[in-house]
Design an enzyme around this catalytic site. Sequence first.
Site, PDB file in Angstrom:
ATOM      1  N   GLU A  42      82.700  60.222  52.301  1.00  0.00           N
ATOM      2  CA  GLU A  42      83.991  59.631  52.671  1.00  0.00           C
ATOM      3  C   GLU A  42      84.557  60.510  53.763  1.00  0.00           C
ATOM      4  O   GLU A  42      84.879  61.684  53.533  1.00  0.00           O
ATOM      5  CB  GLU A  42      84.923  59.575  51.454  1.00  0.00           C
ATOM      6  N   LYS A  63      81.296  72.928  45.697  1.00  0.00           N
ATOM      7  CA  LYS A  63      81.650  73.852  46.771  1.00  0.00           C
ATOM      8  C   LYS A  63      82.986  73.392  47.338  1.00  0.00           C
ATOM      9  O   LYS A  63      83.049  72.483  48.157  1.00  0.00           O
ATOM     10  CB  LYS A  63      80.576  73.863  47.853  1.00  0.00           C
ATOM     11  N   GLU A  67      92.057  61.185  64.641  1.00  0.00           N
ATOM     12  CA  GLU A  67      92.675  61.578  63.383  1.00  0.00           C
ATOM     13  C   GLU A  67      93.437  62.886  63.581  1.00  0.00           C
ATOM     14  O   GLU A  67      92.848  63.935  63.818  1.00  0.00           O
ATOM     15  CB  GLU A  67      91.617  61.745  62.293  1.00  0.00           C
ATOM     16  N   CYS A  90      93.206  61.578  54.437  1.00  0.00           N
ATOM     17  CA  CYS A  90      92.308  60.736  55.229  1.00  0.00           C
ATOM     18  C   CYS A  90      92.736  59.272  55.177  1.00  0.00           C
ATOM     19  O   CYS A  90      92.471  58.503  56.099  1.00  0.00           O
ATOM     20  CB  CYS A  90      90.870  60.886  54.741  1.00  0.00           C
TER      21      CYS A  90
END
Length: 502
Positions: free
Chosen positions: A270, A194, A405, A304
């Site tokens: 992750e 997906k 982030e 990331c």
Amino acid sequence: MTGPKIYRETQRRLKDLGFTFSVPIEVTHYIGGEFVQGTDPFPVIYPATGEVIGMAPEGREKEVEMAVGAAKEAFRNWGRMTPSQRRSYLRRFGEKIREYKSVFEILESLDVGRPIYENRLGYVERMAHNIEFFADFVVTHGSEAYPMENGYINYVLRYPVGVAALITPWNMPSMLATWKIGPALAFGNTVVLKPAELTPLGAWLLARCAHEAGLPPGVFNVIHGFGPGSAGELLTRHPDVGLVSFTGETSTGKVIMRNASDTLKRLSMELGGKSPNLIFESADLDWAVEVTLRASFFNQGEVCLAGSRLLVQRSVYEAFLEKLVQAVKALKVGDPLDPETRLGALISEDHWRKVMSYVEIARDTATILTGGKRPELPHPFDKGYFLEPTVVVDVKPSDKVCQEEIFGPVVAVLPFDTEEEAIELANNTPYGLNAIIQTRDVGQAIRVSEALEVGTVWVNDWFVRDLRAPFGGAKQSGIGREGGHYGYDFYYETKNVCIANR
């Protein structure tokens, strides 16, 4: 290039490569070895212009049931094959990815807004390698035996889990998909992929590669759609899905954990990061700047693993900043399909606004040395989601730009005096995905690496991946490790057999 002109130009580029498609691009699901049109189409936006370049179908309960059912049925044979039998299929899969190298390079730029320059730095080769490495790894690695003093012997058997739901992000969609597809298929599981709804093009082409490679129907499936109330949530709740591998935001990872808990699915996640890049006074500053440019602004900083917090020893702080700002100002921002471009567009207007909100906070509470605004670009790129690479100083460790982030081309720079202070600053976030250490002092590199609360440390470089090594995050940056035999506990069931000496 606007509207139909974008379609014609893209179609021409790909037709020259032997790849034809309708305009706008009509993305399909891939279920049970067939390309399925689906319903409820949603637009595919080119981030560099903000215009629609394609349509993708939203997978709902019907499509998810079809895909999981096809994968479950295919597992009966795929899971029983020997590793060598599966390897032959996966080697062909990797070969097909290489055959479409130039097509992937273009589609990835259209999907993500990333400069095609970056796509040509071995990106597609890594995609193919991710598949081929695990196909070979399973064949060449055995298991364990444990003799006991009383004459008994134990030996370990491993067998695949079943249907794997692989949910991938939009920032490096094709490569991160193959990071998961490789071990999942090589270890004998079947897959429902997906991809992120913002970037369906690469997964659509991966399905074509798998199809042309002759993977048995149902072994590899692709369902497009969204997360909550759509394909993503349905997959994480489905009772016939045995494991979920997810890369994405920490907040989404927490939702997936809750969804998967009812059926006790295996999870490998992750998640987010706020990674430190530590520059010590012994570092080669010219090389440190080069590494920092990549670690901070590769893929517009939408990584990331990005080294978005620069921690610089005070004795070289001013010298490093001068070199860094000069290099950042030289980065060309603009058309992703221009080979000279070094910084493309952010993924969407919503994400651009989110990143800009952090820039505005920095403008009010800190100092922006360079960047911080939309660049002036010719039409149609004046409508794209661009942001100049941005360097922020005069920040405090507790500031939002140092703790949260941002996922964009924005870096915060903090000075430190001692090694101990650098370690304390580096560990001072909820995240623990990775870190960069730049020093020519080997002892220092070893000491600091041991003290950092992260899953990966790079010394004097960034984003170098050996697929034999463990990969994953600490703290709120993830759960589990993948890579080499570290993926055994996730992609395999493990059984111990104890035999009496009688």
